[in-house]
Design an enzyme around this catalytic site. Structure first.
Site, PDB file in Angstrom:
ATOM      1  N   SER A 137       0.825  -1.205   0.000  1.00  0.00           N
ATOM      2  CA  SER A 137       0.000   0.000   0.000  1.00  0.00           C
ATOM      3  C   SER A 137       0.865   1.263   0.000  1.00  0.00           C
ATOM      4  O   SER A 137       1.572   1.527  -0.951  1.00  0.00           O
ATOM      5  CB  SER A 137      -0.962  -0.023   1.186  1.00  0.00           C
ATOM      6  OG  SER A 137      -1.931   0.987   1.074  1.00  0.00           O
ATOM      7  N   ASP A 281      -3.269   6.439  -3.254  1.00  0.00           N
ATOM      8  CA  ASP A 281      -2.014   5.880  -2.785  1.00  0.00           C
ATOM      9  C   ASP A 281      -1.564   4.804  -3.774  1.00  0.00           C
ATOM     10  O   ASP A 281      -2.262   4.528  -4.755  1.00  0.00           O
ATOM     11  CB  ASP A 281      -2.137   5.378  -1.340  1.00  0.00           C
ATOM     12  CG  ASP A 281      -2.944   4.107  -1.208  1.00  0.00           C
ATOM     13  OD1 ASP A 281      -3.725   3.789  -2.126  1.00  0.00           O
ATOM     14  OD2 ASP A 281      -2.806   3.417  -0.177  1.00  0.00           O
ATOM     15  N   ASP A 283      -1.444   1.580  -4.172  1.00  0.00           N
ATOM     16  CA  ASP A 283      -2.280   0.452  -4.597  1.00  0.00           C
ATOM     17  C   ASP A 283      -3.735   0.860  -4.783  1.00  0.00           C
ATOM     18  O   ASP A 283      -4.596   0.016  -5.015  1.00  0.00           O
ATOM     19  CB  ASP A 283      -2.161  -0.728  -3.636  1.00  0.00           C
ATOM     20  CG  ASP A 283      -2.787  -0.470  -2.274  1.00  0.00           C
ATOM     21  OD1 ASP A 283      -2.811   0.709  -1.843  1.00  0.00           O
ATOM     22  OD2 ASP A 283      -3.237  -1.429  -1.625  1.00  0.00           O
ATOM     23  N   ASP A 285      -6.098   1.894  -2.892  1.00  0.00           N
ATOM     24  CA  ASP A 285      -7.200   1.596  -1.971  1.00  0.00           C
ATOM     25  C   ASP A 285      -7.523   2.789  -1.070  1.00  0.00           C
ATOM     26  O   ASP A 285      -8.510   2.763  -0.343  1.00  0.00           O
ATOM     27  CB  ASP A 285      -6.918   0.338  -1.150  1.00  0.00           C
ATOM     28  CG  ASP A 285      -5.784   0.478  -0.141  1.00  0.00           C
ATOM     29  OD1 ASP A 285      -5.000   1.449  -0.247  1.00  0.00           O
ATOM     30  OD2 ASP A 285      -5.664  -0.401   0.730  1.00  0.00           O
TER      31      ASP A 285
END
Length: 530
Positions: A137, A281, A283, A285
């Site tokens: 992440s 961000d 990734d 999510d």
């Protein structure tokens, strides 16, 4: 397994050689504390040893997940495997898919990186038994991770995480675990995700001008597709941050919350005259929102975005649906969403930190369903029926929709925040993080605070309570409330402190905000001394 056995059976010659070259003390440290499932799965630096992310750890973890699924009656079921674009992600995802396949599972995976919410969506959409996303992440560039979803596309919780950890201790040596090649899937599921993300738009009030950054991550292309599908065609991207790059060359930390990380985005927003700025961000999510303000562009806090999106979603429901609707926030997030929910006649649930808990906020509430959940760390779940996890792309679509909606009424998001403050009182939030060397240092800091908590904060007597790994300090009077929550991070070597001030609003909103801001600074000053 001894250190020598681990090195001898490491399937990656690079990490095997790295471990073999370490001095005995450092090598012993790598073996002293294996990775465990925390707030969002396994996370750690990419390097050799059981305390880190590497091929051996991934292969053995996947074998363990397979064992637990089989023991629960899901042997031979479908599993979904995705990855971001970090260092090691392609290798780790391939190995994960191949181990599942060799254990008899039907595996869906992709050749290219996909955002984390695509995996959560795919597990739920297909009714798959599990999903794994290789991602760290917003962690530093040196890290990677292994995130596990079970049925319904929900992140695992106990006892599943403990069962997997127990199975890891019985796993064969990594190079003895069978692997079988897997054919990659086409983009059907990815296309279905994009189409669904576009449907979170609720209004038909034009198209704001959008500035967008993918933060060197994997969400840029799908975010553009979802925004365009929702009717938002005037989108400008930060070109230097659009393509995936595991080195994150333009930012010190690939986290939109970090000071200065959104500077390029806000510069672009000002240059093109945007109405809203969106930062995903790496990734995709999580979603951070920037808005034009009287003194220039600024990023909203995760709480501010949470208030706005929660209020907007509830305002679009009819009264019958509102009564059975649930919104949720975590214990470290602002208390204001609860007041907003009560004003609309909806239910508000407070959960432990992390979307593995927020996604389950409606569990046990017969006849009720979750319609929105958020946490202060810019995580928003705006379509729980499709993605039971935070989803930066669908949140971006809804945020743009909200801007269009309020603009049609001659208002801005700043005006909307003012309305919420006048209705429910001023709420200010701020967080403070202290980096620590390791979990032992974090534990020592928390123990000191538990044993000797302050009796006073910002002139108010406060009481201390302990819930799980967090310490809560609360106090106030009829006009003002103060709250501080301190907890160790579940994903990074940090101890985090979350502060909130609530201030009743009389005739002067600006004066109430000044009082709250001054108290907030006093709370933060106290926290820095702990």
């Amino acid at each position: 397994m001894t250190e020598e056995d681990w090195i001898a059976h490491d399937p990656d010659p690079v990490t095997a050689a790295e471990l073999a070259a370490l001095d005995p003390g450092e090598r012993a440290a790598r073996f002293a504390r294996p990775l465990t499932f925390g707030t969002a799965g396994l996370r750690g630096p990419v390097r050799g040893g059981p305390d880190s992310m590497n091929l051996a750890v991934v292969v053995r973890a996947t074998w363990a997940v397979s064992r637990v699924l089989t023991e629960r009656g899901f042997g031979g079921s479908t599993v979904v495997v995705g990855r971001d674009a970090r260092h090691g992600s392609a290798q780790f995802a391939s190995a994960t898919a191949e181990v599942f396949a060799a254990q008899g599972f039907s595996v869906i995976t992709w050749e290219n990186p996909v955002p984390t919410p695509v995996v959560a969506f795919a597990v739920r959409h297909l009714g798959a038994a599990a999903g794994v996303q290789i991602t760290a992440s917003h962690n530093p560039r040196t890290d990677n991770g292994y995130k596990v979803y079970f049925e319904g596309g929900l992140q695992i919780v106990s006892p599943a995480d403990r069962e997997i950890e127990a199975a890891i201790t019985t796993a064969p040596a990594a190079d003895e675990i069978p692997r079988r090649p897997v054919h990659t899937a086409d983009d059907t599921l990815v296309d279905a995700y994009v189409a669904r993300a576009a449907t979170v738009r609720r209004s038909a009030n034009g198209s704001p001008r959008v500035a967008l950054t993918a933060m060197h991550g994997v969400g840029g292309e799908l975010a553009l597709r979802a925004l365009h599908a929702a009717g938002f065609d005037d989108v400008h991207t930060v070109a230097s941050q659009f393509a995936p790059d595991p080195d994150f060359p333009t930012v010190a930390f690939p986290n939109p919350e970090e000071p200065g990380t959104a500077d390029a985005l806000l510069q672009l927003a000002g240059d093109v005259g945007a109405d809203i700025a969106i930062a995903l961000d790496p990734d995709a999510d999580r979603c951070a929102v920037g808005i034009p303000a009287p003194d220039g562009w600024r990023m909203l806090s995760g709480d501010e975005t949470g208030w706005l999106l929660g209020d907007y979603i509830l305002s679009t429901l009819d009264s019958a649906d509102t009564a059975t609707s649930v919104v949720a926030s975590s214990v470290v997030s602002s208390a204001l969403l609860g007041k907003i929910a009560a004003d609309h006649g909806a239910r508000h649930v407070v959960t432990l930190t992390g979307f593995k808990w927020l996604a389950r906020a409606d569990a046990g509430l017969t006849g009720c369903s979750l319609v929105y959940a958020y946490e202060e760390a810019i995580g928003h779940c705006v379509d729980p029926a499709a993605v039971r996890d935070k989803d930066g792309i669908s949140a971006a679509v809804l945020a743009c929709d909200l801007v269009a909606h309020v603009a049609a009424q001659g208002m801005s998001l700043t005006d909307t925040l003012d309305l919420l403050a006048r209705r429910h009182g001023v709420h200010t939030t701020a967080a403070l993080s202290r980096r620590v060397a390791d979990a032992d240092e974090a534990a020592a800091m928390m123990n000191r605070l538990r044993q000797d908590p302050p009796a006073e904060l910002a002139g108010f007597a406060v009481s201390a309570t302990v819930d799980g790994d967090a310490v809560f300090l609360t106090g106030g009077d009829r006009q003002t409330t103060v709250r501080v929550v301190v907890r160790p991070s579940g994903t990074e070597p940090k101890v985090k402190c979350y502060t909130e001030v609530g201030e009743a609003v009389g005739a002067d909103l600006a004066a109430a905000r000044r009082r709250a801001a001054a108290l907030q600074q006093r709370l933060l000053a106290s926290a820095r001394s702990w």
